[in-house]
Scaffold this active site. Structure first.
Site, PDB file in Angstrom:
ATOM      1  N   ASN A   1      -1.973   0.459   6.424  1.00 31.36           N
ATOM      2  CA  ASN A   1      -1.558  -0.912   7.183  1.00 31.36           C
ATOM      3  C   ASN A   1      -0.614  -1.761   6.288  1.00 31.36           C
ATOM      4  O   ASN A   1      -0.593  -2.967   6.322  1.00 31.36           O
ATOM      5  CB  ASN A   1      -2.559  -1.917   7.813  1.00 31.36           C
ATOM      6  CG  ASN A   1      -3.810  -2.067   6.796  1.00 31.36           C
ATOM      7  OD1 ASN A   1      -3.642  -1.691   5.603  1.00 31.36           O
ATOM      8  ND2 ASN A   1      -4.818  -2.632   7.295  1.00 31.36           N
TER       9      ASN A   1
ATOM     10  N   THR B   1      -5.769  -6.585  10.905  1.00 30.21           N
ATOM     11  CA  THR B   1      -5.696  -5.191  10.208  1.00 30.21           C
ATOM     12  C   THR B   1      -5.379  -4.047  10.885  1.00 30.21           C
ATOM     13  O   THR B   1      -4.691  -3.171  10.429  1.00 30.21           O
ATOM     14  CB  THR B   1      -7.384  -5.088   9.987  1.00 30.21           C
ATOM     15  OG1 THR B   1      -7.814  -6.305   9.396  1.00 30.21           O
ATOM     16  CG2 THR B   1      -7.776  -3.696   9.105  1.00 30.21           C
TER      17      THR B   1
ATOM     18  N   TYR C   1     -12.413  -1.985  -3.592  1.00 34.50           N
ATOM     19  CA  TYR C   1     -13.046  -2.061  -2.003  1.00 34.50           C
ATOM     20  C   TYR C   1     -14.449  -1.670  -1.938  1.00 34.50           C
ATOM     21  O   TYR C   1     -14.848  -1.471  -0.824  1.00 34.50           O
ATOM     22  CB  TYR C   1     -12.055  -1.017  -1.094  1.00 34.50           C
ATOM     23  CG  TYR C   1     -10.801  -1.563  -0.689  1.00 34.50           C
ATOM     24  CD1 TYR C   1     -10.624  -2.582   0.022  1.00 34.50           C
ATOM     25  CD2 TYR C   1      -9.621  -0.804  -1.161  1.00 34.50           C
ATOM     26  CE1 TYR C   1      -9.426  -3.054   0.517  1.00 34.50           C
ATOM     27  CE2 TYR C   1      -8.542  -1.285  -0.658  1.00 34.50           C
ATOM     28  CZ  TYR C   1      -8.236  -2.524   0.279  1.00 34.50           C
ATOM     29  OH  TYR C   1      -7.008  -2.739   0.535  1.00 34.50           O
TER      30      TYR C   1
ATOM     31  N   ARG D   1      -2.373 -14.191   5.219  1.00 36.32           N
ATOM     32  CA  ARG D   1      -3.297 -13.393   6.276  1.00 36.32           C
ATOM     33  C   ARG D   1      -2.247 -13.541   7.419  1.00 36.32           C
ATOM     34  O   ARG D   1      -2.324 -12.566   8.360  1.00 36.32           O
ATOM     35  CB  ARG D   1      -4.639 -14.084   6.285  1.00 36.32           C
ATOM     36  CG  ARG D   1      -5.534 -13.908   5.099  1.00 36.32           C
ATOM     37  CD  ARG D   1      -5.995 -12.350   4.898  1.00 36.32           C
ATOM     38  NE  ARG D   1      -6.662 -11.682   5.702  1.00 36.32           N
ATOM     39  CZ  ARG D   1      -7.205 -10.780   5.818  1.00 36.32           C
ATOM     40  NH1 ARG D   1      -7.481  -9.881   4.552  1.00 36.32           N
ATOM     41  NH2 ARG D   1      -7.921 -10.025   6.953  1.00 36.32           N
TER      42      ARG D   1
ATOM     43  N   ARG E   1       2.610  -6.426   9.206  1.00 41.94           N
ATOM     44  CA  ARG E   1       1.806  -5.182   9.646  1.00 41.94           C
ATOM     45  C   ARG E   1       2.431  -4.642  11.012  1.00 41.94           C
ATOM     46  O   ARG E   1       2.649  -3.607  11.309  1.00 41.94           O
ATOM     47  CB  ARG E   1       0.131  -5.263   9.640  1.00 41.94           C
ATOM     48  CG  ARG E   1      -0.457  -5.357   8.251  1.00 41.94           C
ATOM     49  CD  ARG E   1      -1.843  -5.924   8.268  1.00 41.94           C
ATOM     50  NE  ARG E   1      -2.467  -5.502   7.039  1.00 41.94           N
ATOM     51  CZ  ARG E   1      -3.933  -5.978   6.716  1.00 41.94           C
ATOM     52  NH1 ARG E   1      -4.235  -6.821   7.519  1.00 41.94           N
ATOM     53  NH2 ARG E   1      -4.472  -5.658   5.650  1.00 41.94           N
TER      54      ARG E   1
ATOM     55  N   LYS F   1       0.768  -1.361  -0.026  1.00 45.55           N
ATOM     56  CA  LYS F   1       0.044  -0.081   0.012  1.00 45.55           C
ATOM     57  C   LYS F   1       0.906   1.165   0.155  1.00 45.55           C
ATOM     58  O   LYS F   1       2.087   1.166   0.378  1.00 45.55           O
ATOM     59  CB  LYS F   1      -0.836   0.021   1.249  1.00 45.55           C
ATOM     60  CG  LYS F   1      -1.813  -1.139   1.110  1.00 45.55           C
ATOM     61  CD  LYS F   1      -2.974  -1.190   2.287  1.00 45.55           C
ATOM     62  CE  LYS F   1      -3.981  -2.330   2.083  1.00 45.55           C
ATOM     63  NZ  LYS F   1      -5.133  -1.973   3.350  1.00 45.55           N
TER      64      LYS F   1
ATOM     65  N   HIS G   1      -2.084  -5.211   1.599  1.00 42.57           N
ATOM     66  CA  HIS G   1      -3.644  -5.936   1.374  1.00 42.57           C
ATOM     67  C   HIS G   1      -3.234  -7.451   1.237  1.00 42.57           C
ATOM     68  O   HIS G   1      -2.421  -7.936   0.821  1.00 42.57           O
ATOM     69  CB  HIS G   1      -4.130  -5.504   0.208  1.00 42.57           C
ATOM     70  CG  HIS G   1      -5.505  -6.090  -0.446  1.00 42.57           C
ATOM     71  ND1 HIS G   1      -6.608  -6.325   0.224  1.00 42.57           N
ATOM     72  CD2 HIS G   1      -5.436  -7.262  -1.086  1.00 42.57           C
ATOM     73  CE1 HIS G   1      -7.294  -6.962  -0.297  1.00 42.57           C
ATOM     74  NE2 HIS G   1      -6.755  -7.694  -1.263  1.00 42.57           N
TER      75      HIS G   1
ATOM     76  N   GLU H   1      -9.372 -10.449  -7.543  1.00 41.67           N
ATOM     77  CA  GLU H   1      -8.566  -9.592  -7.274  1.00 41.67           C
ATOM     78  C   GLU H   1      -7.418  -9.374  -8.258  1.00 41.67           C
ATOM     79  O   GLU H   1      -6.871  -8.429  -8.935  1.00 41.67           O
ATOM     80  CB  GLU H   1      -8.195  -9.387  -6.016  1.00 41.67           C
ATOM     81  CG  GLU H   1      -9.264  -8.886  -4.820  1.00 41.67           C
ATOM     82  CD  GLU H   1      -9.124  -9.128  -3.579  1.00 41.67           C
ATOM     83  OE1 GLU H   1      -9.874  -8.615  -2.481  1.00 41.67           O
ATOM     84  OE2 GLU H   1      -7.930  -9.511  -3.135  1.00 41.67           O
TER      85      GLU H   1
ATOM     86  N   PHE I   1     -15.514   4.180   6.794  1.00 41.73           N
ATOM     87  CA  PHE I   1     -14.161   4.541   6.452  1.00 41.73           C
ATOM     88  C   PHE I   1     -13.928   4.554   4.896  1.00 41.73           C
ATOM     89  O   PHE I   1     -12.740   4.715   4.642  1.00 41.73           O
ATOM     90  CB  PHE I   1     -12.946   3.561   7.042  1.00 41.73           C
ATOM     91  CG  PHE I   1     -13.375   2.238   6.904  1.00 41.73           C
ATOM     92  CD1 PHE I   1     -12.975   1.590   5.794  1.00 41.73           C
ATOM     93  CD2 PHE I   1     -13.852   1.566   7.965  1.00 41.73           C
ATOM     94  CE1 PHE I   1     -13.193   0.373   5.742  1.00 41.73           C
ATOM     95  CE2 PHE I   1     -14.024  -0.004   7.608  1.00 41.73           C
ATOM     96  CZ  PHE I   1     -13.736  -0.700   6.596  1.00 41.73           C
TER      97      PHE I   1
HETATM   98  P1  ATP Z   1      -7.187  -5.706   3.515  1.00 43.76           P
HETATM   99  O1  ATP Z   1      -8.606  -6.031   2.667  1.00 43.76           O
HETATM  100  O2  ATP Z   1      -6.720  -4.294   2.771  1.00 43.76           O
HETATM  101  O3  ATP Z   1      -6.228  -6.873   3.163  1.00 43.76           O
HETATM  102  P2  ATP Z   1      -8.215  -6.376   5.926  1.00 43.76           P
HETATM  103  O4  ATP Z   1      -8.872  -7.543   5.197  1.00 43.76           O
HETATM  104  O5  ATP Z   1      -7.473  -6.889   7.085  1.00 43.76           O
HETATM  105  O6  ATP Z   1      -7.481  -5.243   4.885  1.00 43.76           O
HETATM  106  P3  ATP Z   1     -10.838  -5.007   5.902  1.00 43.76           P
HETATM  107  O7  ATP Z   1     -11.712  -5.275   6.813  1.00 43.76           O
HETATM  108  O8  ATP Z   1     -11.029  -5.689   4.559  1.00 43.76           O
HETATM  109  O9  ATP Z   1      -9.263  -5.536   6.493  1.00 43.76           O
HETATM  110  O10 ATP Z   1     -10.597  -3.547   5.587  1.00 43.76           O
HETATM  111  C1  ATP Z   1     -10.099  -3.005   4.211  1.00 43.76           C
HETATM  112  C2  ATP Z   1      -8.997  -1.779   4.619  1.00 43.76           C
HETATM  113  O11 ATP Z   1      -9.657  -0.664   4.971  1.00 43.76           O
HETATM  114  C3  ATP Z   1      -8.090  -2.098   5.754  1.00 43.76           C
HETATM  115  O12 ATP Z   1      -6.842  -2.723   5.494  1.00 43.76           O
HETATM  116  C4  ATP Z   1      -7.532  -0.676   6.194  1.00 43.76           C
HETATM  117  O13 ATP Z   1      -6.690  -0.194   5.273  1.00 43.76           O
HETATM  118  C5  ATP Z   1      -8.873  -0.157   6.195  1.00 43.76           C
HETATM  119  N1  ATP Z   1      -9.708  -0.277   7.228  1.00 43.76           N
HETATM  120  C6  ATP Z   1     -10.485  -1.140   7.828  1.00 43.76           C
HETATM  121  N2  ATP Z   1     -10.971  -0.582   9.133  1.00 43.76           N
HETATM  122  C7  ATP Z   1     -10.901   0.495   9.161  1.00 43.76           C
HETATM  123  C8  ATP Z   1     -11.305   1.460  10.252  1.00 43.76           C
HETATM  124  N3  ATP Z   1     -11.910   1.026  11.280  1.00 43.76           N
HETATM  125  N4  ATP Z   1     -10.646   2.749   9.925  1.00 43.76           N
HETATM  126  C9  ATP Z   1     -10.133   3.224   9.069  1.00 43.76           C
HETATM  127  N5  ATP Z   1      -9.788   2.296   7.804  1.00 43.76           N
HETATM  128  C10 ATP Z   1      -9.997   0.970   8.330  1.00 43.76           C
HETATM  129 MG    MG Z   2     -10.242  -7.262   3.520  1.00 48.44          MG
END
Ligand code: ATP
Ligand code: MG
Length: 139
Positions: A114, A93, A51, A87, A104, A11, A117, A128, A59
Site C-alpha cells: 500500500n 490501509t 512491525y 494519515r 494510497r 514501501k 507507511h 519509529e 498477515f
Molecule cells: P502502516 O502501519 O504501514 O502505516 P496502517 O497503519 O494503515 O499501515 P496497520 O494495521 O498498521 O495499517 O497494518 C500495517 C501494514 O500491514 C499495512 O500497511 C499493510 O501493509 C499490512 N496489512 C494490514 N492489514 C493487512 C491485511 N489484512 N492483509 C495483508 N496485509 C495487511
Molecule cells: Mg500502522
C-alpha cells in the site's frame, strides 16, 4: 497538544514502480518539511521488529517478507498536527477504501502493498524515527 513530527516509509511496491518522486512531491506540497531521509533495505528481521505490534496477526509473515523485498525510503516529517494530517494524506490501509486524491488511492497496489507507511500516534512516530535515524541525522 498534537505533536509536530511523524515518520513515514515509501514501501517496496512504490519504489519498484518508480513513484517515490511523485510521493515526496505530494508530501512537500501538503506542507510537510523533511527532517530526515534515507534509502535503505530492511532485513526480514528488522521488518519484523518494526512491525512487532502485528506479530500475532495472520498477515505478519507476508508483511515482513514484503517489507524486506526491496529498498524503501524512510523519512521523518515535520508539520503541525503531523500524525493526523499525514494519515489523512495517505488514506485508508486498503486502497479500495482510501479517499480520492490520497497517496494510497493513487499509488497503492493492494491492502498489503500500500505504497506508504504512516505512524499512528505521537509516541510511535518518535520511536519509529529513532529506529531509523541517529540524532545527528535528524534536522
Ligand atoms: P502502516 O502501519 O504501514 O502505516 P496502517 O497503519 O494503515 O499501515 P496497520 O494495521 O498498521 O495499517 O497494518 C500495517 C501494514 O500491514 C499495512 O500497511 C499493510 O501493509 C499490512 N496489512 C494490514 N492489514 C493487512 C491485511 N489484512 N492483509 C495483508 N496485509 C495487511
Ligand atoms: Mg500502522
Amino acid at each position: 497538544m498534537a505533536g509536530k513530527r511523524t515518520f513515514t516509509m515509501i514501501k517496496p511496491d512504490a519504489m519498484e514502480a518508480g513513484n517515490a518522486g511523485a510521493i515526496i512531491k505530494m508530501i512537500q506540497e501538503a506542507g510537510f518539511k523533511i527532517s530526515a531521509m534515507k534509502m535503505t533495505k530492511l532485513s526480514e528481521e528488522t521488518a519484523g521488529q518494526f512491525y512487532a505490534v502485528h506479530k500475532e496477526r495472520p498477515f505478519y509473515k507476508d508483511l515482513t517478507t514484503y517489507m524486506s523485498s526491496g529498498p524503501i525510503i524512510a523519512m521523518i516529517l515535520e508539520k503541525d498536527n503531523a500524525v493526523e494530517d499525514f494519515r489523512k494524506l495517505i488514506g485508508a490501509t486498503n486502497p479500495a477504501d482510501a479517499a480520492e486524491g490520497t497517496i494510497r488511492k493513487l499509488f497503492a497496489k493492494s491492502i498489503e502493498a500500500n505504497a506508504v507507511h504512516g505512524s499512528d500516534a505521537d509516541d510511535t512516530a518518535l520511536n519509529e524515527g529513532n529506529f531509523f535515524f541517529a540524532k545527528t541525522e535528524q534536522f
